[in-house]
Each structure stands twice: as C-alpha cells, then as structure tokens.
Write a protein that holds these residues in place. Structure first.
Motif, PDB file in Angstrom:
ATOM      1  N   LEU A  50       3.975  -2.545  -5.516  1.00 31.32           N
ATOM      2  CA  LEU A  50       4.410  -1.856  -4.136  1.00 31.32           C
ATOM      3  C   LEU A  50       4.433  -0.379  -4.134  1.00 31.32           C
ATOM      4  CD1 LEU A  50       6.262  -4.763  -2.738  1.00 31.32           C
ATOM      5  CD2 LEU A  50       4.011  -4.188  -1.888  1.00 31.32           C
ATOM      6  N   TYR A  51       5.198   0.083  -5.358  1.00 31.40           N
ATOM      7  CA  TYR A  51       5.446   1.378  -5.182  1.00 31.40           C
ATOM      8  C   TYR A  51       3.988   2.225  -5.556  1.00 31.40           C
ATOM      9  CZ  TYR A  51      10.200   2.221  -4.493  1.00 31.40           C
ATOM     10  OH  TYR A  51      11.400   2.600  -3.886  1.00 31.40           O
ATOM     11  N   VAL A  52       3.071   1.491  -6.595  1.00 35.93           N
ATOM     12  CA  VAL A  52       1.784   2.400  -6.657  1.00 35.93           C
ATOM     13  C   VAL A  52       1.184   2.258  -5.170  1.00 35.93           C
ATOM     14  CG1 VAL A  52      -0.525   2.152  -7.658  1.00 35.93           C
ATOM     15  CG2 VAL A  52       1.616   1.780  -8.815  1.00 35.93           C
ATOM     16  N   LEU A  53       1.044   1.111  -4.459  1.00 39.42           N
ATOM     17  CA  LEU A  53       0.317   1.167  -3.319  1.00 39.42           C
ATOM     18  C   LEU A  53       1.139   2.107  -2.038  1.00 39.42           C
ATOM     19  CD1 LEU A  53      -0.628  -2.628  -3.240  1.00 39.42           C
ATOM     20  CD2 LEU A  53      -1.994  -0.584  -3.897  1.00 39.42           C
ATOM     21  N   PHE A  54       2.220   2.312  -2.250  1.00 45.74           N
ATOM     22  CA  PHE A  54       2.978   3.360  -1.517  1.00 45.74           C
ATOM     23  C   PHE A  54       2.367   4.651  -1.622  1.00 45.74           C
ATOM     24  CE2 PHE A  54       6.471   6.080  -0.895  1.00 45.74           C
ATOM     25  CZ  PHE A  54       7.128   5.898   0.362  1.00 45.74           C
ATOM     26  N   GLU A  55       1.994   4.984  -2.864  1.00 44.02           N
ATOM     27  CA  GLU A  55       1.472   6.474  -3.137  1.00 44.02           C
ATOM     28  C   GLU A  55      -0.034   6.367  -2.914  1.00 44.02           C
ATOM     29  OE1 GLU A  55       3.207   9.059  -4.079  1.00 44.02           O
ATOM     30  OE2 GLU A  55       4.847   7.988  -4.235  1.00 44.02           O
ATOM     31  N   ALA A  56      -0.787   5.353  -3.164  1.00 47.55           N
ATOM     32  CA  ALA A  56      -2.184   5.470  -2.981  1.00 47.55           C
ATOM     33  C   ALA A  56      -2.862   4.044  -2.814  1.00 47.55           C
ATOM     34  CB  ALA A  56      -2.771   6.054  -4.150  1.00 47.55           C
ATOM     35  N   GLU A  57      -4.188   4.076  -2.136  1.00 48.15           N
ATOM     36  CA  GLU A  57      -4.992   2.727  -1.956  1.00 48.15           C
ATOM     37  C   GLU A  57      -5.601   2.765  -3.568  1.00 48.15           C
ATOM     38  OE1 GLU A  57      -7.926   1.212   1.242  1.00 48.15           O
ATOM     39  OE2 GLU A  57      -8.472   2.904   0.237  1.00 48.15           O
ATOM     40  N   VAL A  58      -5.655   1.398  -4.059  1.00 53.59           N
ATOM     41  CA  VAL A  58      -6.249   1.511  -5.553  1.00 53.59           C
ATOM     42  C   VAL A  58      -6.969  -0.032  -5.617  1.00 53.59           C
ATOM     43  CG1 VAL A  58      -4.501   3.156  -6.551  1.00 53.59           C
ATOM     44  CG2 VAL A  58      -4.084   0.712  -6.216  1.00 53.59           C
ATOM     45  N   CYS A  61      -8.673  -2.529 -11.118  1.00 51.95           N
ATOM     46  CA  CYS A  61      -8.617  -1.678 -12.325  1.00 51.95           C
ATOM     47  C   CYS A  61      -7.528  -0.615 -12.538  1.00 51.95           C
ATOM     48  CB  CYS A  61     -10.295  -1.248 -12.571  1.00 51.95           C
ATOM     49  SG  CYS A  61     -11.316  -2.390 -12.490  1.00 51.95           S
ATOM     50  N   ASP A  62      -7.800   0.030 -11.470  1.00 48.97           N
ATOM     51  CA  ASP A  62      -6.389   1.210 -11.368  1.00 48.97           C
ATOM     52  C   ASP A  62      -5.330   0.653 -11.428  1.00 48.97           C
ATOM     53  OD1 ASP A  62      -8.786   2.865 -10.572  1.00 48.97           O
ATOM     54  OD2 ASP A  62      -8.219   2.969  -8.468  1.00 48.97           O
ATOM     55  N   LEU A  63      -4.807  -0.401 -10.789  1.00 47.43           N
ATOM     56  CA  LEU A  63      -3.523  -1.089 -10.966  1.00 47.43           C
ATOM     57  C   LEU A  63      -3.142  -1.558 -12.558  1.00 47.43           C
ATOM     58  CD1 LEU A  63      -2.863  -3.042  -7.788  1.00 47.43           C
ATOM     59  CD2 LEU A  63      -1.172  -1.390  -8.640  1.00 47.43           C
ATOM     60  N   ALA A  64      -4.279  -1.980 -13.027  1.00 48.11           N
ATOM     61  CA  ALA A  64      -4.127  -2.584 -14.311  1.00 48.11           C
ATOM     62  C   ALA A  64      -3.987  -1.396 -15.275  1.00 48.11           C
ATOM     63  CB  ALA A  64      -5.373  -3.452 -14.851  1.00 48.11           C
ATOM     64  N   LYS A  65      -4.577  -0.513 -15.256  1.00 48.05           N
ATOM     65  CA  LYS A  65      -4.511   0.813 -15.918  1.00 48.05           C
ATOM     66  C   LYS A  65      -3.085   1.525 -15.839  1.00 48.05           C
ATOM     67  CE  LYS A  65      -5.692   4.318 -18.722  1.00 48.05           C
ATOM     68  NZ  LYS A  65      -5.972   4.378 -20.098  1.00 48.05           N
ATOM     69  N   LEU A  66      -2.655   1.507 -14.528  1.00 35.13           N
ATOM     70  CA  LEU A  66      -1.287   2.328 -14.245  1.00 35.13           C
ATOM     71  C   LEU A  66      -0.044   1.491 -14.475  1.00 35.13           C
ATOM     72  CD1 LEU A  66      -2.015   3.329 -10.578  1.00 35.13           C
ATOM     73  CD2 LEU A  66      -1.206   4.833 -12.502  1.00 35.13           C
ATOM     74  N   LEU A  67      -0.298  -0.027 -14.659  1.00 33.06           N
ATOM     75  CA  LEU A  67       0.914  -0.780 -15.094  1.00 33.06           C
ATOM     76  C   LEU A  67       0.941  -1.454 -16.379  1.00 33.06           C
ATOM     77  CD1 LEU A  67       1.085  -2.865 -11.602  1.00 33.06           C
ATOM     78  CD2 LEU A  67       2.489  -0.783 -12.330  1.00 33.06           C
ATOM     79  N   ALA A 101       0.478  -3.227   3.641  1.00 35.72           N
ATOM     80  CA  ALA A 101       0.111  -3.733   4.833  1.00 35.72           C
ATOM     81  C   ALA A 101       0.314  -3.020   6.191  1.00 35.72           C
ATOM     82  CB  ALA A 101       0.783  -5.351   5.056  1.00 35.72           C
ATOM     83  N   ASP A 102       1.536  -2.297   6.289  1.00 38.95           N
ATOM     84  CA  ASP A 102       2.036  -1.590   7.208  1.00 38.95           C
ATOM     85  C   ASP A 102       3.329  -0.554   6.851  1.00 38.95           C
ATOM     86  OD1 ASP A 102       4.174  -3.289   7.561  1.00 38.95           O
ATOM     87  OD2 ASP A 102       2.963  -4.523   8.753  1.00 38.95           O
ATOM     88  N   ASP A 103       3.523  -0.058   7.879  1.00 44.26           N
ATOM     89  CA  ASP A 103       4.696   0.868   7.542  1.00 44.26           C
ATOM     90  C   ASP A 103       6.151   0.423   7.380  1.00 44.26           C
ATOM     91  OD1 ASP A 103       3.269   2.992   7.958  1.00 44.26           O
ATOM     92  OD2 ASP A 103       3.586   3.650  10.058  1.00 44.26           O
ATOM     93  N   HIS A 104       5.987  -0.947   7.967  1.00 42.35           N
ATOM     94  CA  HIS A 104       7.409  -1.653   7.675  1.00 42.35           C
ATOM     95  C   HIS A 104       7.942  -1.947   6.112  1.00 42.35           C
ATOM     96  CE1 HIS A 104       6.496  -3.314  11.705  1.00 42.35           C
ATOM     97  NE2 HIS A 104       7.553  -2.932  11.919  1.00 42.35           N
ATOM     98  N   VAL A 105       6.530  -1.981   5.616  1.00 44.37           N
ATOM     99  CA  VAL A 105       6.722  -2.494   4.008  1.00 44.37           C
ATOM    100  C   VAL A 105       7.153  -1.198   3.353  1.00 44.37           C
ATOM    101  CG1 VAL A 105       5.685  -3.047   1.773  1.00 44.37           C
ATOM    102  CG2 VAL A 105       5.006  -4.160   3.879  1.00 44.37           C
ATOM    103  N   ALA A 106       6.569   0.038   3.502  1.00 43.73           N
ATOM    104  CA  ALA A 106       7.102   1.298   2.949  1.00 43.73           C
ATOM    105  C   ALA A 106       8.574   1.615   3.434  1.00 43.73           C
ATOM    106  CB  ALA A 106       6.055   2.320   3.735  1.00 43.73           C
ATOM    107  N   THR A 107       8.890   1.230   4.720  1.00 39.83           N
ATOM    108  CA  THR A 107      10.311   1.518   4.895  1.00 39.83           C
ATOM    109  C   THR A 107      11.267   0.712   4.294  1.00 39.83           C
ATOM    110  OG1 THR A 107       9.570   1.864   7.411  1.00 39.83           O
ATOM    111  CG2 THR A 107      12.027   1.042   7.114  1.00 39.83           C
TER     112      THR A 107
END
Length: 119
Positions: A50-58, A61-67, A101-107
C-alpha cells in the motif's frame, strides 16, 4: 455471586447515554465489514504494498523488485487488497498497473502513521 451478573459494580446505568450511544452504533454487518477491512491492514507485506502504491502506480514486476518478493507472492497479496477494495487495477496492453483505490486509503495510511508517531 450477585443475582444479576449484567449489573456493574456501581449500580448506576445512565440510560439516556446508553440509548444515545446504541442508536448511533453501526449495525452488525457494517461492524463486521469494518473488522474485515482492518484485518487486511494487519499484514506487514500488504502495508508495504500500500505504501508503494501511495507513491506510484506500478505493475507486479515493479512491486516484486521493490519488495524483494516473487511475483506470485505479490500477486497473492494484491488479490487480497483488491478484494478489500483498497486497490484498483488498469490494463495497458499486456501489463496490469495497480494503484490505491481512492483517497480514503491514502488517508487511512497517513492517519495511521501519524497516530503511531505521536508517542
């Protein structure tokens, strides 16, 4: 043992307050769904995603590499997050990109981080 175990030791129930609070409580289905939502937040890997997705749409493959995880393990967690409606996906050709999904998740993430840092 007291005759009525439901009575508190003070024998003073504030009926008006109890009625007011009971009237404002969500129904059992809503409370159950809320509980299920917070269970999803109970896993460190999902929080990291969720924190990765807070920063960027990925993509996966990107998630696997980052994590430092396999694509299969990431996909499993993404499925759970999508079922909880915390993330969404969009297809671009053969690649699927994920985002919050939306701003609620970021909040929720921001407020949770603020809460634990106030200590």
């Amino acid at each position: 043992m007291a005759e009525n175990e439901d009575v508190c030791g003070f024998l003073c129930v504030h009926e008006d307050l109890v009625a007011q609070v009971q009237a404002s409580l969500p129904n059992d289905e809503t409370l159950s769904r809320l509980s299920d939502l917070f269970k999803v937040f109970g896993d460190g890997t999902r929080i990291r995603i969720l924190y990765v997705l807070f920063e960027a749409e990925v993509c996966v493959c990107d998630l696997a590499k980052l994590l430092g995880m396999t694509q299969s393990a990431v996909s499993h967690q993404l499925r759970l997050l999508k079922q909880a409606r915390l993330i969404k996906s969009r297809r671009d050709g053969k690649t699927v990109f994920y985002s919050l999904a939306d701003d609620h998740v970021a909040t929720l993430l921001k407020q949770g981080a603020e809460h634990i840092s106030e200590g």
